[in-house]
Design an enzyme around this catalytic site. Structure first.
Site, PDB file in Angstrom:
ATOM      1  CD1 TRP A  63      -5.338  -5.821  -1.492  1.00  0.00           C
ATOM      2  CD2 TRP A  63      -3.719  -7.290  -1.020  1.00  0.00           C
ATOM      3  NE1 TRP A  63      -4.656  -5.338  -0.406  1.00  0.00           N
ATOM      4  CE2 TRP A  63      -3.653  -6.221  -0.087  1.00  0.00           C
ATOM      5  CE3 TRP A  63      -2.809  -8.332  -0.906  1.00  0.00           C
ATOM      6  CZ2 TRP A  63      -2.703  -6.164   0.931  1.00  0.00           C
ATOM      7  CZ3 TRP A  63      -1.866  -8.286   0.110  1.00  0.00           C
ATOM      8  CH2 TRP A  63      -1.807  -7.210   1.012  1.00  0.00           C
ATOM      9  CE  LYS A  64     -11.161  -5.876  -7.967  1.00  0.00           C
ATOM     10  NZ  LYS A  64     -11.797  -5.158  -9.084  1.00  0.00           N
ATOM     11  CG  HIS A  80     -16.161  -8.589  -6.653  1.00  0.00           C
ATOM     12  ND1 HIS A  80     -15.905  -8.381  -7.991  1.00  0.00           N
ATOM     13  CD2 HIS A  80     -15.692  -7.495  -6.005  1.00  0.00           C
ATOM     14  CE1 HIS A  80     -15.303  -7.210  -8.144  1.00  0.00           C
ATOM     15  NE2 HIS A  80     -15.160  -6.652  -6.948  1.00  0.00           N
ATOM     16  N   GLY A  82     -13.188  -0.920 -11.984  1.00  0.00           N
ATOM     17  CA  GLY A  82     -12.042  -1.071 -12.864  1.00  0.00           C
ATOM     18  C   GLY A  82     -12.116  -0.220 -14.115  1.00  0.00           C
ATOM     19  N   GLY A 117     -10.584  -1.559  -4.700  1.00  0.00           N
ATOM     20  CA  GLY A 117      -9.860  -2.424  -5.621  1.00  0.00           C
ATOM     21  C   GLY A 117      -8.443  -1.932  -5.847  1.00  0.00           C
ATOM     22  N   GLY A 118      -8.223  -1.312  -7.003  1.00  0.00           N
ATOM     23  CA  GLY A 118      -6.875  -0.910  -7.406  1.00  0.00           C
ATOM     24  C   GLY A 118      -6.126  -0.078  -6.389  1.00  0.00           C
TER      25      GLY A 118
END
Length: 250
Positions: free
Chosen positions: A10-11, A94, A172, A233-234
């Site tokens: 989720w960063k 990461h 990203g 990720g997103g």
């Protein structure tokens, strides 16, 4: 057969309330998953999310872990601290940690050893930059990163580790390695583990792809022989999209 693993990174997104809402939406959508499902919220949301996933098939992961058990390391979190609140996995190395926060192959190795010692399962990230791919040194880069990450780690511990291949140029950016490119590098990583530990460990270790995997491309990527999951990720911030990826993993 290796059990596939889909982990959502989720960063730096979602406060506690938002994290809980996302988990509530996600639980029913992945309840019948055939793969392992992991979510990795920010540190401040771990304690909020832990009670929500208790008794479900969703495992909890952290986005980092320090290499010391305790001490004067302002801003860091130890494996013991994470374990005590129900964390099982920890992302290590990461590309954003390497790029923005000075993470090195040496600290990746130290964090991996600390995670294993503290009862966590490391998700160790390796991958090349665009210029390195263009220079034709992708194999050299990922082999070196993998070897250094596993320095001093026994075969028994090595097989517990999850490796995430994340081409930095595809994180990203919306760009994705083709399924063939991704599988080729995952096979290189597996062969590196084979050279270090032998056939048995290489056959057991799980290797994820982590470069802009989403609900549209997951099925093709996850169908490849050496790709055992995804570090998402997103797309992991949207319950519907993440559930599609989980379903694609079998």
């Amino acid at each position: 057969m290796r059990t596939k693993i889909i982990a959502g990174n989720w960063k730096m997104n979602n406060n506690c309330a938002e994290a809980v809402e996302l988990v509530k939406e996600l639980k029913a959508k992945v309840a019948d998953a055939k793969c392992e499902v992991v979510i990795c919220p920010s540190f401040t949301s771990l304690c909020c999310v832990a009670p929500e996933i208790k008794g479900t098939n969703i495992k909890l992961g952290a986005q980092n872990v320090h290499f010391a058990q305790n001490g004067a390391f302002t801003g860091e979190i130890s494996a013991d601290m994470l374990k005590s609140i129900g964390v099982l996995y920890a992302i290590i190395g990461h590309s954003e940690r390497r790029q923005y926060f000075g993470e090195t192959d040496e600290t990746v190795n130290k964090r991996t050893i600390a995670a294993l010692g503290g009862g966590l399962i490391p998700i160790v990230c390796v991958g090349e930059h665009l210029e390195q791919r263009e220079q034709g040194i992708t194999e050299k880069v990922v082999v070196e990163q993998t070897k250094l990450a596993f320095t001093g780690i026994s075969a028994a511990d090595a097989e517990k580790v999850v490796i995430a291949y994340e081409p930095v140029w595809a994180i990203g950016t919306g760009k994705t390695a083709t399924s063939e490119q991704a599988n080729e590098v995952c096979a290189i990583i597996r062969n590196t583990i084979k050279a270090l530990y032998g056939d048995d460990v290489a056959a057991k270790i799980r290797i994820q792809y982590g470069g802009s995997m989403n609900d549209a491309n997951a099925a093709e990527l996850l169908g490849m022989s050496d790709i055992d999951g995804g570090l998402i990720g997103g797309a992991s911030l949207k319950a519907d999209a993440f559930a599609v990826i989980v379903k694609a993993a079998g």
